[in-house]
Design a protein around this motif. Structure first.
Motif, mmCIF file in Angstrom:
data_model
loop_
_atom_site.group_PDB
_atom_site.id
_atom_site.type_symbol
_atom_site.label_atom_id
_atom_site.label_comp_id
_atom_site.label_asym_id
_atom_site.label_seq_id
_atom_site.Cartn_x
_atom_site.Cartn_y
_atom_site.Cartn_z
ATOM 1 N N VAL A 110 26.786 45.515 32.097
ATOM 2 C CA VAL A 110 27.588 44.783 31.123
ATOM 3 C C VAL A 110 29.057 45.031 31.448
ATOM 4 O O VAL A 110 29.473 46.171 31.644
ATOM 5 N N PHE A 111 29.817 43.953 31.564
ATOM 6 C CA PHE A 111 31.266 44.028 31.776
ATOM 7 C C PHE A 111 31.936 43.578 30.481
ATOM 8 O O PHE A 111 32.275 42.405 30.325
ATOM 9 N N ALA A 112 32.074 44.506 29.546
ATOM 10 C CA ALA A 112 32.751 44.186 28.292
ATOM 11 C C ALA A 112 34.214 44.563 28.461
ATOM 12 O O ALA A 112 34.522 45.575 29.090
ATOM 13 N N GLY A 113 35.111 43.763 27.895
ATOM 14 C CA GLY A 113 36.528 44.112 28.012
ATOM 15 C C GLY A 113 37.430 43.021 27.496
ATOM 16 O O GLY A 113 36.975 42.080 26.831
ATOM 17 N N LEU A 114 38.715 43.160 27.836
ATOM 18 C CA LEU A 114 39.705 42.224 27.309
ATOM 19 C C LEU A 114 39.723 40.943 28.125
ATOM 20 O O LEU A 114 39.745 40.986 29.350
ATOM 21 N N CYS A 115 39.739 39.804 27.441
ATOM 22 C CA CYS A 115 39.900 38.529 28.147
ATOM 23 C C CYS A 115 41.237 38.583 28.871
ATOM 24 O O CYS A 115 41.330 38.270 30.048
ATOM 25 N N ALA A 116 42.264 39.035 28.133
ATOM 26 C CA ALA A 116 43.589 39.170 28.748
ATOM 27 C C ALA A 116 44.206 40.500 28.323
ATOM 28 O O ALA A 116 44.177 40.848 27.135
ATOM 29 N N VAL A 117 44.771 41.201 29.264
ATOM 30 C CA VAL A 117 45.490 42.444 28.962
ATOM 31 C C VAL A 117 46.739 42.062 28.182
ATOM 32 O O VAL A 117 47.508 41.199 28.621
ATOM 33 N N TYR B 83 52.877 26.394 28.511
ATOM 34 C CA TYR B 83 53.706 27.205 27.607
ATOM 35 C C TYR B 83 52.925 28.378 27.017
ATOM 36 O O TYR B 83 53.467 29.201 26.318
ATOM 37 N N ALA B 84 51.614 28.413 27.299
ATOM 38 C CA ALA B 84 50.802 29.509 26.760
ATOM 39 C C ALA B 84 50.982 30.762 27.622
ATOM 40 O O ALA B 84 51.381 30.677 28.790
ATOM 41 N N PHE B 85 50.685 31.918 27.042
ATOM 42 C CA PHE B 85 50.762 33.212 27.741
ATOM 43 C C PHE B 85 49.949 33.168 29.033
ATOM 44 O O PHE B 85 48.766 32.842 29.008
ATOM 45 N N GLN B 86 50.560 33.507 30.136
ATOM 46 C CA GLN B 86 49.906 33.376 31.450
ATOM 47 C C GLN B 86 49.353 34.700 31.984
ATOM 48 O O GLN B 86 48.935 34.769 33.138
ATOM 49 N N GLY B 87 49.391 35.744 31.154
ATOM 50 C CA GLY B 87 48.938 37.062 31.621
ATOM 51 C C GLY B 87 50.129 37.860 32.109
ATOM 52 O O GLY B 87 51.134 37.291 32.539
ATOM 53 N N HIS B 88 50.010 39.208 32.028
ATOM 54 C CA HIS B 88 51.128 40.063 32.456
ATOM 55 C C HIS B 88 51.204 40.206 33.969
ATOM 56 O O HIS B 88 52.122 40.824 34.484
ATOM 57 N N GLY B 89 50.188 39.698 34.681
ATOM 58 C CA GLY B 89 50.231 39.750 36.146
ATOM 59 C C GLY B 89 50.355 41.171 36.671
ATOM 60 O O GLY B 89 49.819 42.112 36.090
ATOM 61 N N LYS B 90 51.122 41.310 37.745
ATOM 62 C CA LYS B 90 51.159 42.620 38.432
ATOM 63 C C LYS B 90 51.793 43.721 37.582
ATOM 64 O O LYS B 90 51.571 44.898 37.838
ATOM 65 N N LEU B 91 52.565 43.331 36.553
ATOM 66 C CA LEU B 91 53.235 44.356 35.741
ATOM 67 C C LEU B 91 52.249 45.272 35.020
ATOM 68 O O LEU B 91 52.529 46.441 34.784
ATOM 69 N N GLY C 288 41.769 40.790 32.148
ATOM 70 C CA GLY C 288 42.470 39.631 32.722
ATOM 71 C C GLY C 288 43.962 39.907 32.843
ATOM 72 O O GLY C 288 44.629 40.217 31.851
ATOM 73 N N ALA C 289 44.486 39.794 34.052
ATOM 74 C CA ALA C 289 45.930 39.971 34.258
ATOM 75 C C ALA C 289 46.588 38.633 34.618
ATOM 76 O O ALA C 289 47.751 38.406 34.326
ATOM 77 N N TYR C 290 45.807 37.780 35.256
ATOM 78 C CA TYR C 290 46.325 36.459 35.679
ATOM 79 C C TYR C 290 45.480 35.419 34.945
ATOM 80 O O TYR C 290 44.298 35.260 35.238
ATOM 81 N N LYS C 291 46.056 34.746 33.975
ATOM 82 C CA LYS C 291 45.266 33.841 33.137
ATOM 83 C C LYS C 291 45.581 32.378 33.423
ATOM 84 O O LYS C 291 46.723 31.958 33.276
ATOM 85 N N PRO C 292 44.589 31.603 33.828
ATOM 86 C CA PRO C 292 44.834 30.161 34.001
ATOM 87 C C PRO C 292 44.767 29.505 32.625
ATOM 88 O O PRO C 292 43.756 29.606 31.946
ATOM 89 N N ARG C 293 45.843 28.905 32.157
ATOM 90 C CA ARG C 293 45.865 28.373 30.800
ATOM 91 C C ARG C 293 46.048 26.862 30.793
ATOM 92 O O ARG C 293 46.717 26.306 31.663
#
Ligand code: PEP
Ligand code: MN
Length: 370
Positions: A105-112, A145-153, A136-141
Motif C-alpha cells: 500500500v502506497f498511502a500518502g499525500l497527493c501533493a506535498v 493558476y492552480a498550485f503546481q507542487g513545490h517541485g525540487k524545493l 507529489g512534488a510536481y503536480k499536473p493541474r
C-alpha cells in the motif's frame, strides 16, 4: 524472439563473443542485449528483432551460452507474457519486492504542501508498519493558476523525513525529464535515505519522448498510470516503451477512465482489468481508488466507495494500492475532498488485509479444483 542466456555466461568469454558474432552475421536480424543484475544472479537476454519467423527454435537453442529461447508475439515483447515464457514477474527495489504475487500500500499525500504534514503522514505510516508512500512534488493541474507542487524545493525534506521514518519507496510523479535529475540530485545530497518510484501520470501516458527518457534510466522503477481516454492496449504499449528503452521495472496502475458514464464517481472504475493486465503482461498491477472514485461518499452500509473499490481490486489480485491521505484535508492544496484521514489508516490497512486474505483463499480454492 528472446534468447535467455546461461546465468553464468560471462560477457568476456569466448562462447559469448562467438554468439554475438553469429547473431551479427544473421541477415535482417538486429539484436539488443539486456542485462538484469539481481541480488542473486545476473540474467542476460538477447532480443532479436526483424524477420525472426524464419528462425528455428532448436537451432537457436543450440548456440553457445543460450539456455532457453522464447518466441514472442508482436505485442508487448518485453513486458508481455508469451507461450512457454517463464521469465520472472517481479523485481526488487531498495529491499522491497514488487511482483504479481505481492501487495504493497502506497498511502500518502497527493501533493506535498508543508514539512509538518509530510512528517505527520510519515510518522503514521511508520506506526502502521508501512515502508512505502506517495508524495507529489510536481503536480499536473487542469488550471495553470492552480498550485503546481513545490517541485525540487520540497525534495530535501521529503527524502530526509522518509529516511527518518524508515520509508523505502516513494511514488512521485514527474512531468518532465528535468524532474528526474532534480530527484537524483536531492537523493544524493541527502545521502540516499530512501528510494523513488517515478510515476508517469495519466495525462502523460502517451508522452512518448518522456517515456523513452525515463525508460533509459534503470536506477528507479516506474509506476505508469493507464491513460484515462485510451484503450488498455494503448496503455500497455506505453509501458512497453519504457521497457524497450531498458527499464522493465514497471508497475502498471489502473486509475479509472474519464467518462460521465462513471458518474457519480470522478472516473469510471476499471479495476476489473487487474486480472487482464496480469494475464497479458508480467507487470505488477496497482489500483488507485482515490483518483478513480474521487470522493469520500459512502454506501448504505457505511463503507466508503473508495474502500469498496480498493477491496474489489485487491480481491482480484492487485499488487499495489496508491491512495491519498492527508492530516488536514481541508487545508490540502490538491484533492482534499478525496483524502482519507490519518485516523482511518489502521482501518484502511485492516480492510485491505481482509480482501487480500480472501484473494489468497480464492487461489487456494482454485488450486484444489485443478
Ligand atoms: C496522482 O496520482 O496524483 C495523479 C495526478 O493521478 P493521475 O495521473 O491518475 O490523474
Ligand atoms: Mn490527485
Amino acid at each position: 524472439m528472446i534468447l535467455i542466456l546461461d546465468p553464468d555466461a560471462a560477457e568476456n568469454s569466448q562462447e559469448y563473443q562467438q554468439l554475438l558474432s553469429h547473431l551479427a552475421a544473421m541477415p535482417g536480424i538486429q539484436s539488443r542485449v539486456h542485462v538484469e543484475r539481481g541480488s542473486e544472479q545476473t540474467v542476460t537476454e538477447i532480443y532479436l528483432i526483424g524477420n525472426t519467423k524464419a528462425l528455428d527454435i532448436a537451432d537457436m537453442q543450440s548456440l553457445p551460452c543460450v539456455e532457453r529461447v522464447v518466441r514472442v508475439s508482436e505485442e508487448y515483447r518485453i513486458l508481455g507474457r508469451h507461450k512457454d515464457d517463464q521469465r520472472p514477474t517481479y523485481f526488487e527495489y531498495n529491499g522491497v519486492r514488487f511482483g504479481q504475487d505481492t501487495l504493497h500500500v502506497f498511502a500518502g499525500l497527493c501533493a506535498v504542501d508543508n514539512r509538518e504534514h509530510v512528517e505527520t503522514m510519515l510518522k503514521s505510516l511508520k506506526d502502521s508498519g508501512q515502508v512505502c508512500t506517495r508524495m507529489g512534488a510536481y503536480k499536473p493541474r487542469t488550471s495553470p493558476y492552480a498550485f503546481q507542487g513545490h517541485g525540487k524545493l520540497c525534495l530535501p525534506y521529503v527524502f530526509e523525513l522518509a529516511g527518518k521514518y524508515g520509508i523505502k519507496v516513494i511514488a512521485m510523479e514527474i512531468t518532465h525529464e528535468s524532474h528526474m535529475d532534480e530527484i537524483n540530485e536531492a537523493l544524493h545530497l541527502t545521502g540516499d535515505p530512501t528510494g523513488v518510484m517515478l510515476q508517469i501520470g495519466t495525462r502523460n501516458t502517451q508522452n512518448f519522448e518522456l517515456l523513452k527518457i525515463v525508460g533509459r534510466q534503470t536506477r528507479m522503477p516506474v509506476l505508469l498510470k493507464r491513460g484515462f481516454g485510451i484503450t488498455l492496449d494503448e496503455s500497455l504499449n506505453a509501458a512497453e516503451y519504457l521497457a524497450s528503452e531498458g527499464n522493465r521495472n514497471v508497475v502498471f496502475c489502473l486509475r479509472g477512465m474519464k467518462t460521465n458514464m462513471g458518474d457519480p464517481h470522478r472516473n469510471f472504475v476499471d479495476f476489473a482489468h487487474v486480472p487482464a493486465v496480469k494475464r497479458l503482461t508480467r507487470m505488477p498491477v496497482c489500483v488507485d481508488p482515490s483518483h478513480s472514485v474521487g470522493s469520500r461518499a459512502a454506501s448504505s452500509d457505511g463503507i466508503m466507495d473508495m474502500m469498496h473499490v480498493t477491496a474489489q481490486g485487491v480481491l482480484a489480485g492487485a499488487n499495489m494500492v496508491l491512495v491519498d491521505f492527508h492530516p488536514e484535508p481541508v487545508k490540502a492544496l490538491v484533492d482534499g475532498p478525496q483524502a482519507l484521514l490519518l485516523k482511518e489508516l489502521p482501518y484502511f490497512m485492516e480492510d485491505v488485509q481482509i480482501a487480500r486474505e480472501a484473494y489468497l483463499k480464492r487461489i487456494e480454492l482454485r488450486q484444489r479444483q485443478k
